[in-house]
Design a protein around this motif. Structure first.
Motif, PDB file in Angstrom:
ATOM      1  N   MET A 567       0.841  -1.205   0.000  1.00  0.00           N
ATOM      2  CA  MET A 567       0.000   0.000   0.000  1.00  0.00           C
ATOM      3  C   MET A 567       0.873   1.251   0.000  1.00  0.00           C
ATOM      4  SD  MET A 567      -3.016  -0.745  -0.251  1.00  0.00           S
ATOM      5  CE  MET A 567      -3.293  -2.397  -0.704  1.00  0.00           C
ATOM      6  N   ILE A 568       1.932   1.175   0.840  1.00  0.00           N
ATOM      7  CA  ILE A 568       2.801   2.356   0.944  1.00  0.00           C
ATOM      8  C   ILE A 568       3.447   2.646  -0.420  1.00  0.00           C
ATOM      9  CG2 ILE A 568       4.977   3.195   1.963  1.00  0.00           C
ATOM     10  CD1 ILE A 568       4.017   1.858   4.582  1.00  0.00           C
ATOM     11  N   ILE A 569       3.938   1.547  -1.044  1.00  0.00           N
ATOM     12  CA  ILE A 569       4.583   1.752  -2.357  1.00  0.00           C
ATOM     13  C   ILE A 569       3.552   2.334  -3.335  1.00  0.00           C
ATOM     14  CG2 ILE A 569       5.627   0.541  -4.343  1.00  0.00           C
ATOM     15  CD1 ILE A 569       6.993  -1.313  -2.298  1.00  0.00           C
ATOM     16  N   PHE A 570       2.317   1.827  -3.264  1.00  0.00           N
ATOM     17  CA  PHE A 570       1.248   2.342  -4.125  1.00  0.00           C
ATOM     18  C   PHE A 570       1.067   3.858  -3.912  1.00  0.00           C
ATOM     19  CE2 PHE A 570      -3.416   3.287  -4.177  1.00  0.00           C
ATOM     20  CZ  PHE A 570      -3.602   3.245  -5.541  1.00  0.00           C
ATOM     21  N   LEU A 571       0.999   4.280  -2.634  1.00  0.00           N
ATOM     22  CA  LEU A 571       0.787   5.689  -2.304  1.00  0.00           C
ATOM     23  C   LEU A 571       1.978   6.542  -2.738  1.00  0.00           C
ATOM     24  CD1 LEU A 571      -0.912   5.676   1.197  1.00  0.00           C
ATOM     25  CD2 LEU A 571      -1.779   6.694  -0.922  1.00  0.00           C
ATOM     26  N   VAL A 572       3.169   6.013  -2.360  1.00  0.00           N
ATOM     27  CA  VAL A 572       4.378   6.778  -2.667  1.00  0.00           C
ATOM     28  C   VAL A 572       4.507   6.954  -4.174  1.00  0.00           C
ATOM     29  CG1 VAL A 572       6.917   6.703  -2.559  1.00  0.00           C
ATOM     30  CG2 VAL A 572       5.582   6.100  -0.567  1.00  0.00           C
ATOM     31  N   ALA A 573       4.177   5.876  -4.916  1.00  0.00           N
ATOM     32  CA  ALA A 573       4.301   5.934  -6.375  1.00  0.00           C
ATOM     33  C   ALA A 573       3.315   6.943  -6.953  1.00  0.00           C
ATOM     34  CB  ALA A 573       4.057   4.557  -6.970  1.00  0.00           C
ATOM     35  N   ARG A 574       2.131   7.054  -6.344  1.00  0.00           N
ATOM     36  CA  ARG A 574       1.146   8.022  -6.833  1.00  0.00           C
ATOM     37  C   ARG A 574       1.625   9.440  -6.544  1.00  0.00           C
ATOM     38  NH1 ARG A 574      -3.359   6.092  -8.963  1.00  0.00           N
ATOM     39  NH2 ARG A 574      -4.388   8.116  -9.011  1.00  0.00           N
ATOM     40  N   LEU A 575       2.304   9.565  -5.395  1.00  0.00           N
ATOM     41  CA  LEU A 575       2.778  10.899  -5.025  1.00  0.00           C
ATOM     42  C   LEU A 575       4.003  11.304  -5.857  1.00  0.00           C
ATOM     43  CD1 LEU A 575       2.574  10.602  -1.127  1.00  0.00           C
ATOM     44  CD2 LEU A 575       1.099  11.960  -2.593  1.00  0.00           C
ATOM     45  N   ASN A 576       4.780  10.327  -6.215  1.00  0.00           N
ATOM     46  CA  ASN A 576       6.056  10.614  -6.855  1.00  0.00           C
ATOM     47  C   ASN A 576       5.868  10.890  -8.353  1.00  0.00           C
ATOM     48  OD1 ASN A 576       8.705  10.502  -7.838  1.00  0.00           O
ATOM     49  ND2 ASN A 576       9.264   9.229  -6.054  1.00  0.00           N
ATOM     50  N   PRO A 577       6.202  12.111  -8.852  1.00  0.00           N
ATOM     51  CA  PRO A 577       5.974  12.471 -10.254  1.00  0.00           C
ATOM     52  C   PRO A 577       6.762  11.598 -11.232  1.00  0.00           C
ATOM     53  CG  PRO A 577       7.186  14.174  -9.065  1.00  0.00           C
ATOM     54  CD  PRO A 577       6.777  13.180  -8.058  1.00  0.00           C
ATOM     55  N   GLY A 621      10.813   6.489  -9.285  1.00  0.00           N
ATOM     56  CA  GLY A 621      10.957   7.587  -8.338  1.00  0.00           C
ATOM     57  C   GLY A 621      11.886   7.220  -7.187  1.00  0.00           C
ATOM     58  N   VAL A 622      12.611   8.269  -6.682  1.00  0.00           N
ATOM     59  CA  VAL A 622      13.573   8.001  -5.597  1.00  0.00           C
ATOM     60  C   VAL A 622      12.870   7.435  -4.379  1.00  0.00           C
ATOM     61  CG1 VAL A 622      15.278   9.068  -4.085  1.00  0.00           C
ATOM     62  CG2 VAL A 622      15.069   9.816  -6.433  1.00  0.00           C
ATOM     63  N   SER A 623      11.781   8.066  -4.000  1.00  0.00           N
ATOM     64  CA  SER A 623      11.101   7.620  -2.775  1.00  0.00           C
ATOM     65  C   SER A 623      10.534   6.227  -2.950  1.00  0.00           C
ATOM     66  CB  SER A 623       9.998   8.612  -2.393  1.00  0.00           C
ATOM     67  OG  SER A 623       9.213   8.857  -3.528  1.00  0.00           O
ATOM     68  N   THR A 624       9.968   5.951  -4.138  1.00  0.00           N
ATOM     69  CA  THR A 624       9.430   4.587  -4.352  1.00  0.00           C
ATOM     70  C   THR A 624      10.565   3.571  -4.326  1.00  0.00           C
ATOM     71  OG1 THR A 624       9.023   5.599  -6.503  1.00  0.00           O
ATOM     72  CG2 THR A 624       7.240   4.323  -5.581  1.00  0.00           C
ATOM     73  N   ARG A 625      11.690   3.968  -4.930  1.00  0.00           N
ATOM     74  CA  ARG A 625      12.822   3.041  -4.913  1.00  0.00           C
ATOM     75  C   ARG A 625      13.296   2.794  -3.477  1.00  0.00           C
ATOM     76  NH1 ARG A 625      16.468   4.574 -10.220  1.00  0.00           N
ATOM     77  NH2 ARG A 625      15.126   3.484 -11.667  1.00  0.00           N
ATOM     78  N   MET A 626      13.308   3.877  -2.712  1.00  0.00           N
ATOM     79  CA  MET A 626      13.735   3.715  -1.309  1.00  0.00           C
ATOM     80  C   MET A 626      12.816   2.760  -0.566  1.00  0.00           C
ATOM     81  SD  MET A 626      15.045   7.442  -0.195  1.00  0.00           S
ATOM     82  CE  MET A 626      15.079   7.079   1.513  1.00  0.00           C
TER      83      MET A 626
END
Ligand code: ASP
Length: 888
Positions: A567-577, A621-626
């Protein structure tokens, strides 16, 4: 002329005197004092006979004055000496035997310097105190006799004995000298018999003292009486040994003791086989075997005196002059005669043919030296008679030269053993001794009542030694433990000490403490203490046992983490341009951007990584990768932990054991452990110097409820019933036996000590050497191995657990289907679910197709199924949806 007549007359008178005195034999007066008793007459007769021979052989006129006095007649004795000394003078005094009269006579002989020949025992101490020079004692001193006794005791390997004495004289004679020669590890008890004639109460006390070796010091006449009473109180059994100190013991009539089994030895100074003694017997008309030492010594003393007198006369004629009893007169001959007797001229020949008590030499105190004693013993063959076994010489007091060589003695023992029926005591305990169950109500008798290793062992020994045996059980069923408070033994050892059996045969461990009380053969089996424990009960493997490496909680947390992270990856990916991408890469200005990270893809990404499979979609995205990298790290650790734990988990479940040695037991408190109460195993832990084992003993002692068991069988039962909460410290031979029969039992670790089982026997058991040799022979011939194999692996259900052992050994590294079954289940369940899903998806697609094409569902299904199963068809036409088609 008258003057001439007078001179002539005088000359004639002188001539007459010379001629008369030449014909007249010189007169020698001697006084002989005897003790007034029933033997006095026989001694007097012997003396008279001896003197008759002497009188015939010498030029002296020996006048003997023989007196038989009782011990109260001390004054009379003094008066007699005084009268004799003052009338004709006294050449020598002989006797008496009683110390009271001897005292008076000795003091008079010393003051008059009259040689005084004694023929009775006197302690060196007495002799030295008196500081006498006139006394010549032909009787060996008590000190020298004690040396002979001490050597005999040592040679017989006596560890303890009781000196039974009749009066204080006996005690005085023996006590100091025996104690002086006592080795450190030897204990001597002194017991006074009292005046008699009933000695039973003292003999009973001696019987209760448990000593079975005795030195008996008493008057000749009392020996048979004392032994008769000893027989009544059972102090004359086959295991009793006696040494009689009386030099006349051989002369008694022993016929009534011909059948007693005790060992009776004695010493004598006269040689019964010598010609001198045989001649003396003929001369005195008595049986030479019955001649008493005192008579023989008196005879020797007279012989010695006359021989000495003759030797003295050959140098210068001795003069026996009368003395004034009231003055301090001394004899002329006394001193010279003493000297010549003590140091006779070389090659001197005795007047009478030889001495009955062997060569006579004296030391400075007038005590006999360099004399020989004969050691005689009651023979073993029936009817028993005394026979000569060795000789002891006072010149070499620590050695007895034996007549029989050790081989001859051994042969004799071997012969004797064949007549023996040994009483064997044992205790019940498999496989050593078990009661035979009677068949068809037939009751077994004697040795047939039992079977087992011990019985077979005795059977084999006796077939080598040609002996027989009878087994019996010890009443308390114990091995043998010393109670230091009550100061007594129990069990088999007690039974042996009480002389209720000759041998104890079972799994009896040879220990130092027991060895002090009884004797042991060499070990017939070697062993050591080990731990008996129950094997882990193997649980049948569970279907989902693959899940066991991680606990349920971890599985749940993992599943939750999986969902949360997805879920977190899903959210982060949506947030990450960076994760919003151009769907048509050829169009540089797209109207819409697309994000591939829907929930499905996110779940797929996380699932792929935790399964170590990866995924072809990767975030940009950096955050998704993290977030994804964090999950990968988590997955890496979890997967490797699972793999590692799985291996360990499988190994652990196969080993099943949690302790590997006795030391492991000491380091924990969950598993209780104990041993057989009163056995050598417990004693080991109690007395050990090893701190770890002593610590185990402390733990055992403080355990509540008790961890000690009354028998090995109970220990085994407790191990089996305690569900691995109790381990029993037991000898490995017994562990081996039990684990051969009960496959749930196992020996843990090796042996923590090393010792052996031996056959215990009453102390001083004379056939020990033969038994040792038999055991050695059996060991070399493989009989001991055969017996062990028979009773351990063949009889009574032995060898049961072998197959299981080998099976488990071979399959130690394999995993069965049972262990991995769950993995298959997961596989097929996953595939099954995927099939169901694909069916649903297919039906959904068919339904949509039927609606679009306006054809019935069945026809659409048929068309689609036909296409699906036409596996050669590789292309599928696109079916457009109506709206899409209208738009186009
Ligand atoms: N064999 C032992 C003994 O003789 C008994 C034991 O402790 O296991 O005492």
């Amino acid at each position: 002329m008258p003057a001439c007549k007078f001179v002539l007359l005088n000359l004639l008178l002188l001539l007459f005197c010379v001629v008369y005195s030449a014909n007249q034999r010189s007169r020698i007066d001697i006084a002989i004092f005897l003790e007034k008793n029933e033997h006095a007459e026989a001694t007097a007769r012997a003396i008279k006979n001896a003197l008759n021979v002497i009188k015939a052989k010498t030029k002296y006129q020996v006048i003997e004055h023989v007196f038989s006095l009782n011990k109260e007649s001390t004054f009379e004795a003094g008066q007699i000496v005084c009268d004799l000394v003052s009338s004709n003078g006294l050449a020598a005094i002989f006797g008496p035997e009683c110390p009271e009269i001897n005292e008076v006579i000795q003091s008079m002989s010393t003051s008059f310097q009259i040689p005084h020949f004694q023929t009775f025992s006197m302690s060196q101490l007495q002799q030295q105190q008196e500081n006498v020079t006139t006394v010549l004692n032909l009787y060996p001193s008590s000190d020298t006799l004690s040396q002979a006794l001490a050597t005999l005791v040592k040679d017989n390997d006596w560890k303890s004995y009781t000196v039974i004495y009749e009066d204080e004289d006996g005690l005085l004679r023996l006590r100091e000298s025996l104690k002086k020669r006592k080795p450190k590890d030897l204990s001597i008890t002194f017991k006074k018999l009292g005046s008699g004639p009933d000695y039973r109460s003292v003999l009973k006390q001696i019987k209760n003292s448990e000593d079975f070796r005795f030195i008996l010091d008493c008057k000749t006449d009392h020996i048979l009486d004392i032994l008769r009473q000893a027989r009544e109180v059972k102090l004359l059994e086959d295991y009793h040994s006696y040494i009689l100190t009386n030099l006349d013991a051989h002369s008694l009539n022993w016929s009534e003791f011909a059948n007693v089994a005790s060992n009776i030895s004695t010493i004598r100074i006269i040689d019964l086989d010598s010609n001198q003694l045989k001649n003396a017997g003929k001369l005195w008309k008595v049986d030479s075997r019955r001649i008493k030492t005192r008579t023989a010594l008196m005879y020797d003393a007279i012989n010695l005196f006359i021989t000495g007198f003759r030797d003295l006369a050959s140098r210068n004629e001795p003069r026996i002059k009368p003395l004034n009893c009231a003055s301090y007169d001394i004899t002329d001959h006394g001193d010279d005669l003493q000297r010549i007797i003590r140091k006779p001229p070389k090659h001197t020949k005795t007047i009478l043919p030889g001495y009955l008590s062997g060569p006579i030499l004296f030391d400075l105190n007038g005590q006999r030296r360099n004399f020989q004693l004969q050691i005689i013993e009651m023979g073993k063959s029936q009817p028993r008679n005394f026979r000569l076994t060795g000789t002891w010489n006072s010149g070499n007091p620590k050695v007895i030269s034996y007549k029989l060589t050790s081989e001859e003695r051994e042969k004799e023992l071997q012969k004797e053993i064949q007549t023996k029926n040994f009483r064997v005591v044992s205790r019940l305990g498999a496989p050593y001794l078990m009661e035979r169950t009677s068949e068809y109500g037939k009751a077994y008798l004697g040795n047939d009542r039992f079977e087992g290793y011990s019985l077979d062992l005795m059977q084999e020994i006796c077939s080598i030694l040609n002996c027989s045996y009878t087994f019996e059980l010890v009443p308390d069923g114990k091995y043998g433990n010393y109670d230091s408070v009550k100061k007594e033994w129990n069990g088999l050892i007690r039974h042996l000490l009480d002389r209720k059996a000759d041998l104890a045969v079972c799994d009896l461990t040879i220990t130092y403490e027991r060895r002090l009380a009884v004797d042991f053969t060499m070990p017939f089996m070697t062993l050591g203490i080990s731990v008996l424990y129950a094997k882990a009960v193997k649980e049948p493997p569970e279907l989902l046992s693959f899940a066991h490496p991680l606990s349920l909680h971890v599985w749940l947390y993992m599943a939750t983490s999986y969902l949360v992270i997805s879920m977190i990856i899903f959210l982060v990916a949506r947030l990450n341009p960076n994760d919003w991408e151009n769907p048509h890469p050829c169009d540089p200005n797209p109207e819409e951007l697309e994000n591939i990270w829907n929930i499905r893809n996110c779940c797929w990404l996380t699932l792929g990584s935790i399964m170590a499979q990866g995924c072809d979609l990767l975030p940009k995205g950096v955050s998704t990768r993290m977030a994804t990298a964090s999950w990968w790290f988590f997955s890496l650790i979890m997967t490797s932990s699972y793999t590692a734990n799985m291996a360990a988990f499988l190994t652990m479940s196969r080993m099943g054991l949690t302790i590997k040695s006795a030391e492991d037991l000491a380091g924990q408190t969950k598993i209780k452990y104990g041993c057989l109460k009163g056995g050598s195993t417990c004693s080991f832990f109690k007395d050990t110097n090893f701190s770890i084992y002593h610590q185990m003993w402390t733990q055992m002692e403080s355990a509540d409820p008790t961890v000690f068991e009354t028998s090995n069988e109970n220990g085994v039962k407790r191990v089996l019933s305690s569900k691995r909460k109790y381990a029993f410290l037991m000898e490995n031979t017994n562990i081996e036996y039990e684990s051969e029969r009960n496959c749930e039992l196992i020996q843990v670790g090796g042996q923590i000590d090393s010792k052996g089982y031996g056959i215990a026997m009453t102390s001083g058991f004379q056939y020990r050497k033969s038994f040792n040799e038999a055991i050695l022979k059996m060991q070399e011939m493989g009989v001991l191995y055969r017996l062990k194999k028979k009773w351990w692996t063949e009889m009574n259900g032995g060898g049961q657990c072998k197959e299981e052992h080998s099976l488990s050994e071979n399959t130690a590294a394999e995993l069965g289907l049972d262990h991995v079954g769950g993995v298959f289940v997961v596989l097929f369940a996953g595939v099954g679910i995927s099939l169901i899903f694909s069916c649903c998806e297919f039906l959904w697609m068919v339904k949509k197709f039927a609606v679009n094409e306006h054809i019935p569902f069945r026809r659409a299904l048929k068309l689609e199924l036909t296409f699906v199963f036409n596996i050669w068809e590789r292309q599928k036409k696109v079916k457009k949806e109506p709206e899409k088609a209208i738009k186009q």
